[in-house]
Design an enzyme around this catalytic site. Structure first.
Site: not given
Ligand code: GLC
Length: 568
Positions: A196, A265
């Site tokens: 956002d 990751e």
């Protein structure tokens, strides 16, 4: 195509949770409702869902003022309900991305409550504090950007409303706390985030004041009454000048890289899409955001072939220029923007244009995002009863007009109804039964239902009608899914001076597809000279042609026809 990631070929669908489906009959959408509708979304052909914020929130900005980043708003259900939803979506091969609000929290978030409690508490520096307002910065929602907190006798900064204090992203503890929340959802299996308002995270470090001789409320009013071309130009310049020091400050690239590293990751190609149109935030194309929206197209006012060509030329060139080649992302509507049916209509051919524009979003190179309800042609609802407005931006403006500018209440209500985002957030229309099938009869939905649900603008009626917009979307989506060229192919514009229609090729090693979108009520006889090809086999036509072969030398296009054909 096989090298493409899921988020490059996926069709995304934005769910505005409050307005999507009410599972428990309280007039508010929820996870039970969303889970029930997954079969509908799967049948539509959607591959990924973006949920507008589902977190606990005092709802000054309907979820965009988060008070707990690791929870679920009680009106939407529990964390278990969320997990069920996620599991069921995944079971239907649909990915789920969440809305991550980084710039600010709610003023009821425990972090802010602690931060404002004194000048020396452990979180004293988690937000942006000053003894006196250091400049004339404005909030884009509600007046001054600096609000006094009596508890600590200082002012805090907020780009959005005063219930949305900006976090201090220069503080490493803020990052750690937010990254913990990010990992919380990634560990649970969510597939990524829509970020956002990222542009507002960092401001001009010098705090340079804006140069506009009015406040935000006055400028909004000036925008409405500006008539001459000069005045309108002035308005545009003022909006830019008023806020340009409050976004785009240094630091965002590093921050996006840090966040990207966390996502990388995890397995499963988790992704980030930024609420920004600036391709710079994609870094080298592989180390910051995966996608940013092509807002230039959505905000263009009226779409026409020349404008699309210009837009594509510019954006694709910018994406291609990135070291690792960027990928586009097209949308024509969301919860902040007028509904595409209304926005891009001309008042006479709205239905035809909605179909043409749907074909546009689904055939351009890049990942398409649909906004819930566009597939049934939902339109803006102008709410002129100011007591039914729910968007604080609009209620604030209504009060400002009446109180400060002495605007007559009827006009103020009309203006507020036109500028509010409530108009494009009304509940999804599922049936032609009371309340549009969104919530039970007799229950008041959180926002009024658009009365056009009785005129065929609802899922149930359209499901049963093969010629409906809904079935049109389904057919188009199916064609897109089955076409390697539409999913992955290069873009090549054709007939580049045509005013009425937009023609282009999408092409990969396996397939070449011609797309012609006629934005006019005129018929056209077109000849395409494409080396190596004589014929085009119809894959899709909004004019209901049979799937025959067309001679490229002479293709007749009907008024507002969308044609997709495979070259042979
Ligand atoms: C984004 C959201 C909008 C919200 C604002 C503040 O622009 O899309 O709905 O009001 O950020 O969070």
């Amino acid at each position: 195509m096989s090298q493409l990631k899921w988020w490059q070929t996926a069709l995304f669908y934005q769910i505005y949770p409050r307005s999507f489906a009410d599972g428990n009959g309280d007039g508010i959408g929820d996870f039970a409702g969303m889970t029930e509708k997954l079969d509908y979304l799967q049948a539509l052909g959607v591959d990924a869902l973006w949920l507008s914020p589902h977190f606990p929130s005092p709802n000054w900005d309907w979820g965009y003022d988060v008070s707990d980043y690791c929870g679920v708003a009680p009106e939407y259900g529990s964390l278990d309900d969320f997990k069920t939803f996620l599991r069921e979506a995944h079971a239907r091969q649909m990915r789920v991305i969440l809305d991550l609000v980084l710039n600010h929290t709610s003023d009821e978030h425990p972090w802010f409550i602690e931060s404002k409690s004194s000048r020396d508490n452990p979180k004293a520096d988690w937000y942006v504090w000053a003894d006196t307002p250091p400049n004339n910065w404005q909030s884009c929602f509600d007046g001054d950007a600096w609000t006094y907190a009596p508890e600590r006798g200082q002012y805090y900064y907020h780009y959005f409303m005063k219930q949305q204090p900006d976090l201090n992203w220069h503080n490493p503890q803020v990052k750690q706390a937010m990254w913990d929340a990010v990992r919380f959802w990634l560990d649970m299996g969510v597939d990524g985030f829509r970020l956002d308002a990222i542009g507002t995270i960092y401001e001009d470090p010098n705090g340079t004041p804006h140069s506009v001789p009015m406040t935000m409320g006055e400028l909004r009013r000036f925008s409405e009454i500006a008539k001459t071309a000069d005045e309108k130009k002035q308005v545009e310049k003022y909006w830019y000048d008023m806020f340009c020091n409050q976004w785009g400050g240094p630091g965002l690239h590093e921050l996006m890289k840090e966040l990207r590293t966390i996502l990388d990751e995890y397995d499963g190609d988790r992704m980030l899409v930024g609420e920004d149109e600036n391709i710079d935030y994609m870094g080298n194309g592989g180390d910051e955001l995966h996608l940013v929206f092509n807002f230039a197209l959505m905000r263009s006012g009226k779409i026409n072939p020349a404008l699309i060509r210009r837009n594509q030329k510019e954006r694709l060139a910018q994406l291609d220029a990135l070291e690792m080649r960027g990928w586009g992302c097209n949308t024509l509507g969301n919860h902040d923007s007028s509904r595409m049916y209304t926005n891009f209509g001309d008042g006479i051919h709205d239905a035809e244009l909605a179909r043409i524009n749907a074909a546009l979003t689904l055939t351009l190179r890049g990942t398409p995002f649909l906004y819930n309800g566009e597939e049934i042609g939902m339109t803006d609802l102008i709410i002129t009863d100011s007591t039914r407005l729910r968007d604080t931006m609009a209620t604030w403006y209504y009060d400002f007009m009446v109180r400060e500018l002495k605007v007559d209440v009827t006009e103020a209500a009309q203006r507020a109804g036109e500028m509010t985002r409530d108009k494009n957030r009304t509940p999804m229309q599922w049936a032609d039964s009371p309340n549009g099938g969104f919530c039970p009869p007799g229950v008041q939905p959180w926002l009024p239902i658009h009365p056009n649900f009785v005129d065929g603008v609802n899922v149930k009626t359209q499901q049963d009608n093969p010629d409906s917009l809904l079935n049109y979307y389904k057919r188009l989506i199916r064609v897109r899914r089955q076409s390697p060229a539409l999913l992955a192919g290069e873009y090549q514009p054709l007939h580049e001076t045509a005013q009425d229609y937009f023609a282009f090729l999408r092409r990969d090693e396996k397939q070449a597809v011609l797309v012609v979108l006629n934005y006019s009520p005129a018929h056209h006889d077109l000849a395409f000279d494409l080396a190596g090809f004589q014929q085009a086999h119809v894959l899709f036509s909004s004019a209901g042609r049979s799937k025959t072969d067309l001679a490229l030398k002479n293709i007749h296009i009907g008024p507002f026809e969308a044609l997709i054909a495979e070259l042979k």
